[in-house]
Scaffold this motif. Structure first.
Motif, PDB file in Angstrom:
ATOM      1  N   ASP A 122       0.834  -1.208   0.000  1.00 31.29           N
ATOM      2  CA  ASP A 122       0.000   0.000   0.000  1.00 31.29           C
ATOM      3  C   ASP A 122       0.864   1.252   0.000  1.00 31.29           C
ATOM      4  OD1 ASP A 122      -2.230  -1.603   0.039  1.00 31.29           O
ATOM      5  OD2 ASP A 122      -2.601  -1.370   2.194  1.00 31.29           O
ATOM      6  N   GLU A 123       1.983   1.191   0.726  1.00 29.00           N
ATOM      7  CA  GLU A 123       2.907   2.323   0.784  1.00 29.00           C
ATOM      8  C   GLU A 123       3.428   2.648  -0.617  1.00 29.00           C
ATOM      9  OE1 GLU A 123       6.027   5.060   1.834  1.00 29.00           O
ATOM     10  OE2 GLU A 123       4.278   4.403   2.995  1.00 29.00           O
ATOM     11  N   GLU A 125       1.925   1.788  -3.566  1.00 27.53           N
ATOM     12  CA  GLU A 125       0.830   2.195  -4.438  1.00 27.53           C
ATOM     13  C   GLU A 125       0.388   3.628  -4.170  1.00 27.53           C
ATOM     14  OE1 GLU A 125      -0.105   0.475  -7.017  1.00 27.53           O
ATOM     15  OE2 GLU A 125       1.383  -1.006  -6.385  1.00 27.53           O
ATOM     16  N   ALA A 126       0.686   4.127  -2.977  1.00 30.29           N
ATOM     17  CA  ALA A 126       0.297   5.494  -2.622  1.00 30.29           C
ATOM     18  C   ALA A 126       1.163   6.546  -3.314  1.00 30.29           C
ATOM     19  CB  ALA A 126       0.368   5.686  -1.111  1.00 30.29           C
ATOM     20  N   VAL A 127       2.258   6.110  -3.919  1.00 33.12           N
ATOM     21  CA  VAL A 127       3.163   7.041  -4.603  1.00 33.12           C
ATOM     22  C   VAL A 127       2.816   7.098  -6.083  1.00 33.12           C
ATOM     23  CG1 VAL A 127       5.561   7.597  -5.140  1.00 33.12           C
ATOM     24  CG2 VAL A 127       5.002   6.499  -2.956  1.00 33.12           C
ATOM     25  N   ASP A 128       2.457   8.281  -6.545  1.00 30.06           N
ATOM     26  CA  ASP A 128       2.129   8.476  -7.961  1.00 30.06           C
ATOM     27  C   ASP A 128       3.386   8.934  -8.693  1.00 30.06           C
ATOM     28  OD1 ASP A 128       1.264   9.213 -10.466  1.00 30.06           O
ATOM     29  OD2 ASP A 128      -0.468  10.349  -9.762  1.00 30.06           O
ATOM     30  N   VAL A 132       5.073  12.710  -8.177  1.00 34.29           N
ATOM     31  CA  VAL A 132       5.909  12.669  -6.978  1.00 34.29           C
ATOM     32  C   VAL A 132       7.137  13.564  -7.142  1.00 34.29           C
ATOM     33  CG1 VAL A 132       7.296  10.680  -7.724  1.00 34.29           C
ATOM     34  CG2 VAL A 132       6.981  11.127  -5.280  1.00 34.29           C
ATOM     35  N   ASP A 136       9.557  13.792  -1.875  1.00 32.59           N
ATOM     36  CA  ASP A 136       8.543  12.786  -1.530  1.00 32.59           C
ATOM     37  C   ASP A 136       9.063  11.375  -1.794  1.00 32.59           C
ATOM     38  OD1 ASP A 136       6.748  14.719  -0.771  1.00 32.59           O
ATOM     39  OD2 ASP A 136       5.704  14.767  -2.699  1.00 32.59           O
ATOM     40  N   HIS A 140       9.502   8.470   0.956  1.00 34.23           N
ATOM     41  CA  HIS A 140       8.939   7.125   0.758  1.00 34.23           C
ATOM     42  C   HIS A 140      10.028   6.063   0.895  1.00 34.23           C
ATOM     43  CE1 HIS A 140       7.507   3.525  -1.280  1.00 34.23           C
ATOM     44  NE2 HIS A 140       8.514   3.657  -2.130  1.00 34.23           N
ATOM     45  N   ARG A 191       8.481  -2.616  -5.062  1.00 35.61           N
ATOM     46  CA  ARG A 191       7.323  -3.504  -5.229  1.00 35.61           C
ATOM     47  C   ARG A 191       7.762  -4.971  -5.273  1.00 35.61           C
ATOM     48  NH1 ARG A 191       5.604  -1.171  -9.155  1.00 35.61           N
ATOM     49  NH2 ARG A 191       4.097   0.209  -8.132  1.00 35.61           N
TER      50      ARG A 191
END
Length: 226
Positions: A122-123, A125-128, A132, A136, A140, A191
């Motif tokens: 989830d961490e 997937e929260a990064v676009d 970004v 950021d 992350h 990932r």
């Protein structure tokens, strides 16, 4: 053994044996010196040395106490030494980080619950990657690696790696600013690591973490070439 070293060993033995625990106050200097058969001067030097490495806390006018002995506190001295290194030593720091963090990631794969592994995914997937910023991305990166190492279940190992990792932030920012595709590559590698942890594949997680940190090492080695 030097007299001061002997004093340090004797105080350490009192802590290791449980005679003195976290937060306990040491007996007065004169009393402790007599009890351990040491001079007050050697006792004083031993206390100073143990204060520097955060084993003891000398409170003026109150007394000398054993600290909490928490890992992050005891490893501050190592962080200080690391801070003193120049850029030429950064590659050596990455090498140590690679060796330790890869093993910690393998342990994380063995210990992580389904919920913990999902939190890693989830961490990511929260990064676009389209919006970004470098700040950021580095935030992350730091959080992701901290969480993976935390899952290894060894506070001392986690604190040591965190101390080493914090000294590599500048290189990570530098890479993010100068290397094409750094954002996508970082997220992709994170990932893969998170998926290996979720699958409880320790060997794969270890290998992926090794390759991930080694990739930054390779880039840095090229970047610092004269």
């Amino acid at each position: 053994m030097a007299v001061t070293d002997e004093a340090i060993e004797k105080i350490k033995a009192m802590i290791v044996s449980g005679e003195l625990g976290p937060g306990d106050r040491l007996p007065p200097e004169k009393e402790l010196a007599e009890r351990l058969g040491l001079s007050r001067s050697s006792m004083r030097e031993a206390v100073k040395a143990l204060e520097v490495i955060r084993v003891l806390d000398v409170r003026r006018g109150d007394g000398t106490y054993v600290t909490s002995l928490e890992p992050h506190l005891l490893l501050e001295a190592i962080s200080f030494v690391v801070d003193m290194h120049d850029d030429d030593s950064l590659l050596e720091l990455f090498a140590v980080r690679r060796m330790l963090e890869s093993q910690a990631t393998g342990l994380a794969a063995g210990y992580a619950t389904e919920a913990e592994a999902q939190a890693l995914l989830d961490e990511i997937e929260a990064v676009d990657p389209e919006v970004v910023t470098i700040d950021d991305l580095v935030a992350h990166d730091i959080h992701f690696h901290h969480e993976v190492v935390r899952l290894a279940g060894n506070d001392y190992l986690a604190s040591l790696i965190d101390g080493l990792s914090s000294q590599t932030i500048r290189a990570r920012v530098w890479r993010g600013l100068t290397e094409q595709g750094a954002v996508e590559r970082t997220l992709s590698e994170h990932r893969a690591i998170a998926e290996a942890v979720a699958q409880h594949d320790a060997a794969l997680a270890t290998s992926l973490a090794t390759a991930h940190v080694a990739g930054i090492e390779r880039w840095l080695r090229q970047a610092v070439k004269p």
